[in-house]
Design a protein around this motif. Structure first.
Motif, PDB file in Angstrom:
ATOM      1  N   THR A   1      83.658  21.278  55.699  1.00  0.00           N
ATOM      2  CA  THR A   1      83.820  19.855  55.805  1.00  0.00           C
ATOM      3  C   THR A   1      85.238  19.430  55.937  1.00  0.00           C
ATOM      4  O   THR A   1      85.559  18.603  56.726  1.00  0.00           O
TER       5      THR A   1
ATOM      6  N   ALA B   1      77.895  19.073  59.294  1.00  0.00           N
ATOM      7  CA  ALA B   1      79.003  18.370  58.630  1.00  0.00           C
ATOM      8  C   ALA B   1      79.464  19.036  57.339  1.00  0.00           C
ATOM      9  O   ALA B   1      80.607  18.889  56.955  1.00  0.00           O
TER      10      ALA B   1
ATOM     11  N   LYS C   1      80.729  13.403  53.042  1.00  0.00           N
ATOM     12  CA  LYS C   1      81.136  13.060  54.403  1.00  0.00           C
ATOM     13  C   LYS C   1      80.057  12.169  54.993  1.00  0.00           C
ATOM     14  O   LYS C   1      78.884  12.534  55.017  1.00  0.00           O
TER      15      LYS C   1
ATOM     16  N   GLN D   1      75.592  14.646  63.695  1.00  0.00           N
ATOM     17  CA  GLN D   1      76.644  15.437  63.075  1.00  0.00           C
ATOM     18  C   GLN D   1      76.212  16.028  61.740  1.00  0.00           C
ATOM     19  O   GLN D   1      76.770  17.028  61.301  1.00  0.00           O
ATOM     20  N   ALA D   2      75.234  15.438  61.072  1.00  0.00           N
ATOM     21  CA  ALA D   2      74.872  15.807  59.701  1.00  0.00           C
ATOM     22  C   ALA D   2      74.566  17.293  59.500  1.00  0.00           C
ATOM     23  O   ALA D   2      75.058  17.877  58.531  1.00  0.00           O
TER      24      ALA D   2
ATOM     25  N   ALA E   1      76.574  15.788  53.212  1.00  0.00           N
ATOM     26  CA  ALA E   1      76.708  14.954  54.406  1.00  0.00           C
ATOM     27  C   ALA E   1      75.637  13.877  54.308  1.00  0.00           C
ATOM     28  O   ALA E   1      74.480  14.172  54.013  1.00  0.00           O
TER      29      ALA E   1
ATOM     30  N   SER F   1      75.247   7.318  57.877  1.00  0.00           N
ATOM     31  CA  SER F   1      75.930   6.070  57.535  1.00  0.00           C
ATOM     32  C   SER F   1      75.035   5.069  56.810  1.00  0.00           C
ATOM     33  O   SER F   1      75.494   4.330  55.948  1.00  0.00           O
TER      34      SER F   1
ATOM     35  N   GLN G   1      75.223   5.473  52.993  1.00  0.00           N
ATOM     36  CA  GLN G   1      76.519   5.407  52.339  1.00  0.00           C
ATOM     37  C   GLN G   1      76.571   4.422  51.185  1.00  0.00           C
ATOM     38  O   GLN G   1      77.456   4.499  50.332  1.00  0.00           O
TER      39      GLN G   1
ATOM     40  N   CYS H   1      78.487  10.522  58.210  1.00  0.00           N
ATOM     41  CA  CYS H   1      78.471  10.853  59.631  1.00  0.00           C
ATOM     42  C   CYS H   1      77.183  10.319  60.261  1.00  0.00           C
ATOM     43  O   CYS H   1      76.330   9.775  59.573  1.00  0.00           O
ATOM     44  N   ASN H   2      77.053  10.512  61.555  1.00  0.00           N
ATOM     45  CA  ASN H   2      75.815  10.096  62.207  1.00  0.00           C
ATOM     46  C   ASN H   2      74.785  11.225  62.116  1.00  0.00           C
ATOM     47  O   ASN H   2      75.097  12.338  61.725  1.00  0.00           O
TER      48      ASN H   2
END
Length: 129
Positions: free
Chosen positions: A127, A123, A113, A119-120, A85, A88, A91, A115-116
């Motif tokens: 998944t 996540a 994935k 959520q990490a 995870a 963002s 990324q 995510c913010n």
């Protein structure tokens, strides 16, 4: 289904129709001899049997992953699954790092994935959803 809390969302994630998912759940409930979910209005509630089944399924898949890794160790190669995870903002960097990793370990299936931060931590548990 258990994580999605929706037949429709589970169907979408699995690439199936909602009636197909409903039929599979009914067959599973018949095999187990008890209901897994209950609708109250438009809200889907999990019943204790569904929670127990989901927990057992996670354990089984975890055991299979460990078996796969142990067998890979015996054969002298690294394979299996790596769930990552990334927030963002990472990324843009992570794909370059993963490309180098994959070049060294082509037998490892990598899932990323984005995510913010909130959520990490959860996540990578299951998944694909």
């Amino acid at each position: 289904m258990h994580r999605q809390r929706s037949y429709s969302r589970a169907a979408e994630q699995l690439g199936l129709t909602q009636p197909a998912v409903s039929a599979q759940i009914r067959q599973l409930e018949l095999a187990l001899g008890q209901p897994l979910f209950n609708y109250a209005g438009k809200t889907l509630h999990t019943l204790p049997a569904a929670d127990t089944l989901a927990h057992s399924a996670r354990e089984i898949f975890g055991q299979l992953s460990r078996l796969e890794m142990n067998l890979s160790d015996i054969n002298g190669k690294i394979s299996g699954e790596l769930n990552i995870a990334a927030v963002s903002s990472a990324q843009y960097v992570v794909p370059y790092l993963l490309a180098r990793f994959r070049a060294h370990y082509p037998e490892v299936h990598v899932r990323l994935k984005v995510c913010n931060r909130r959520q990490a931590p959860r996540a990578t548990h299951g998944t694909a959803g």
